[in-house]
Design a protein around this motif. Structure first.
Motif, short mmCIF file in Angstrom:
data_model
loop_
_atom_site.label_atom_id
_atom_site.label_comp_id
_atom_site.label_asym_id
_atom_site.label_seq_id
_atom_site.Cartn_x
_atom_site.Cartn_y
_atom_site.Cartn_z
N ALA A 1 0.80 -1.23 0.00
CA ALA A 1 0.00 0.00 0.00
C ALA A 1 0.82 1.27 0.00
CB ALA A 1 -0.94 0.00 1.21
N ALA A 2 2.04 1.23 0.58
CA ALA A 2 2.81 2.45 0.81
C ALA A 2 1.90 3.49 1.47
CB ALA A 2 3.44 2.95 -0.48
N SER A 3 2.03 4.73 1.09
CA SER A 3 1.30 5.79 1.80
C SER A 3 -0.13 5.99 1.34
CB SER A 3 2.07 7.12 1.66
OG SER A 3 3.26 7.08 2.42
N THR A 4 -0.59 5.23 0.36
CA THR A 4 -2.00 5.36 -0.03
C THR A 4 -2.92 4.97 1.11
OG1 THR A 4 -2.03 3.14 -1.00
CG2 THR A 4 -1.51 4.99 -2.47
N MET A 5 -2.46 4.11 2.05
CA MET A 5 -3.30 3.70 3.18
C MET A 5 -3.62 4.86 4.12
SD MET A 5 -1.16 3.66 6.11
CE MET A 5 -1.67 2.36 7.20
N ASN B 1 4.93 10.15 8.00
CA ASN B 1 4.80 8.83 8.62
C ASN B 1 4.54 8.93 10.12
OD1 ASN B 1 5.29 7.61 6.14
ND2 ASN B 1 7.46 7.25 6.55
N LEU B 2 5.24 9.85 10.77
CA LEU B 2 5.07 10.01 12.21
C LEU B 2 3.64 10.45 12.53
CD1 LEU B 2 6.36 9.98 15.03
CD2 LEU B 2 7.01 12.38 14.66
N ALA B 3 3.12 11.42 11.78
CA ALA B 3 1.75 11.87 12.01
C ALA B 3 0.76 10.75 11.75
CB ALA B 3 1.44 13.07 11.11
N THR B 4 1.05 9.91 10.75
CA THR B 4 0.14 8.80 10.45
C THR B 4 0.02 7.85 11.63
OG1 THR B 4 0.70 8.90 8.10
CG2 THR B 4 -0.26 6.84 8.91
N ASN B 5 1.14 7.47 12.21
CA ASN B 5 1.09 6.53 13.32
C ASN B 5 0.46 7.15 14.56
OD1 ASN B 5 2.08 4.31 11.96
ND2 ASN B 5 4.21 4.71 12.50
#
Length: 235
Positions: free
Chosen positions: A12-16, A84-88
């Motif tokens: 998925a990479a960042s599309t998720m 990525n940090l904000a996503t988690n």
């Protein structure tokens, strides 16, 4: 509708991050609530893991490490700058089940996001974030107008957006790392109805560079061809 290998699964990479955004906005949480900015997350294996700032395209959330940030701001950085940090941090708020429900509600048949970004222990255990091009279209078409409005501010515009006339309105998300480049968006031509496009590429063209990626140029050419073939266009 034009489809080619639309049900082929890809990492998925960042599309998720679109599914995480939808889960957060649908969850009814106070988006102005401030949460601690930490770099320690629970792995699906039961241990913990951390993000690598060198692998993150957005330095801003890292500047707040040890402090706090609003969920609204983190959600924005997640989809506009692909943090990525904000996503988690957002995923820690929503939980994996809420993200799974987003995919179910969209009617996805081959996509899921069961682990966080850079949960390498989870990946080694066989837990993978997967998407298909068809499911990315389904996901975008299931999103509320407010969610799509946030996706219009994505600053990474070197793939699908690059194949469109300058200033064309679109809402979407892309994802990349060495070996893959994906992008999905709702495009708003000024002369006809909006259309949704998703292109997933896994192969040697994808350098992993956020800008100078040959695979991004490939996606741009596909986007340009779809634009030229839209109903009512002058070919």
């Amino acid at each position: 509708m034009i489809a080619r290998n639309a049900d082929e699964p890809h990492d998925a990479a960042s599309t998720m991050k679109m599914a995480v955004l939808a889960a957060l906005l649908r969850g009814g949480t106070d988006l102005d609530r401030r949460v601690p900015v930490v770099n320690r997350f629970v792995s699906v294996t039961g241990g913990d893991y951390a993000n690598d700032p060198a692998q993150d395209s957005d330095p801003r959330p890292w500047e707040l490490l040890g402090g706090t940030a609003s969920l609204r701001w983190l959600a924005g950085r997640m989809v506009t700058h692909s943090s990525n940090l904000a996503t988690n941090l957002c995923l820690a708020e929503t939980g994996h089940e809420a993200v799974a429900e987003v995919w179910r509600r969209a009617g996805a048949t081959g996509s899921s996001s069961p682990r966080g970004i850079e949960d390498y222990a989870g990946r080694a255990a066989g837990v993978h974030n997967r998407v298909t091009a068809r499911d990315l279209v389904r996901l975008l078409e299931s999103l509320e107008p407010g969610t799509l409005a946030l996706l219009e501010h994505n600053v990474h515009r070197v793939d699908l957006a690059a194949g469109l006339p300058p200033g064309t309105r679109l809402a979407g998300k892309n994802g990349w790392f060495p070996g893959l480049r994906h992008s999905a968006a709702v495009v708003h031509p000024p002369d006809t109805a909006p259309y949704t496009i998703a292109v997933c590429y896994t192969g040697p063209l994808a350098s992993g560079d956020d800008v100078r990626d040959p695979a991004a140029r490939l996606l741009a050419r596909i986007s340009a061809a779809v634009w030229r073939g839209r109903p009512g266009s002058e070919r």
